[in-house]
Scaffold this motif. Structure first.
Motif, PDB file in Angstrom:
ATOM      1  N   ARG A  51     -70.023  16.283  -0.125  1.00 19.31           N
ATOM      2  CA  ARG A  51     -68.262  16.999  -0.298  1.00 19.31           C
ATOM      3  C   ARG A  51     -67.399  15.738  -0.033  1.00 19.31           C
ATOM      4  N   VAL A  52     -66.186  15.679  -0.366  1.00 20.53           N
ATOM      5  CA  VAL A  52     -65.830  14.444  -0.777  1.00 20.53           C
ATOM      6  C   VAL A  52     -64.233  15.029  -0.050  1.00 20.53           C
ATOM      7  N   GLU A  53     -63.930  14.357   1.143  1.00 19.86           N
ATOM      8  CA  GLU A  53     -62.533  15.334   1.876  1.00 19.86           C
ATOM      9  C   GLU A  53     -61.580  14.794   1.118  1.00 19.86           C
ATOM     10  N   GLN A  54     -60.111  15.373   0.312  1.00 21.65           N
ATOM     11  CA  GLN A  54     -59.246  15.272  -0.515  1.00 21.65           C
ATOM     12  C   GLN A  54     -58.726  14.086   0.140  1.00 21.65           C
ATOM     13  N   ALA A  55     -58.258  13.881   1.704  1.00 25.03           N
ATOM     14  CA  ALA A  55     -57.742  12.321   1.599  1.00 25.03           C
ATOM     15  C   ALA A  55     -58.346  11.297   0.838  1.00 25.03           C
ATOM     16  N   ARG A  56     -59.458  11.178   1.300  1.00 28.77           N
ATOM     17  CA  ARG A  56     -60.867  10.325   0.078  1.00 28.77           C
ATOM     18  C   ARG A  56     -60.159  10.002  -1.034  1.00 28.77           C
ATOM     19  N   LEU A  57     -60.279  11.431  -1.624  1.00 28.11           N
ATOM     20  CA  LEU A  57     -59.890  11.682  -3.245  1.00 28.11           C
ATOM     21  C   LEU A  57     -58.956  10.672  -3.903  1.00 28.11           C
ATOM     22  N   ASP A  58     -57.529  11.568  -2.957  1.00 28.04           N
ATOM     23  CA  ASP A  58     -56.557  10.734  -3.204  1.00 28.04           C
ATOM     24  C   ASP A  58     -56.674   9.475  -2.912  1.00 28.04           C
TER      25      ASP A  58
END
Length: 99
Positions: A51-58
């Motif tokens: 799972r990739v956290e939203q901050a890392r995706l952004d």
């Protein structure tokens, strides 16, 4: 994927990967060979998706924004081509930019 289906898939991957000419005949077979040999992926491993956290995706999206913007017309054309084929009975596809 159920255990039986997962086991069948793993057996298929190993069979294709050990066929010396499969990679030359199929892009998928070539990908499976690279996944096994170059990256050590194991189709029998019951690993859960990362799972990739939203901050890392952004952060990744921001880092590749210019590249994605430049590629957008080509990606749109490719998606339109696939959509047309899908409507006419072709198989679906996904485009997954990765770093």
């Amino acid at each position: 994927m159920t255990y039986g289906r997962a086991r069948h898939h793993a057996e298929r991957v190993f069979a294709v990967a050990t066929d010396s000419s499969a990679a030359a005949r199929s892009a998928i077979a070539a990908s499976w060979v690279r996944s096994l040999n170059d990256y050590g992926l194991d189709p029998e491993s019951p690993r859960r998706p990362e799972r990739v956290e939203q901050a890392r995706l952004d952060e990744a999206r921001d880092r590749f924004a210019l590249m994605l913007q430049a590629a957008e017309p080509a990606l749109d054309r490719r998606i339109a081509q696939r959509r047309h084929r899908f409507i006419d009975g072709g198989q679906g596809a996904a485009i997954l930019p990765a770093d």
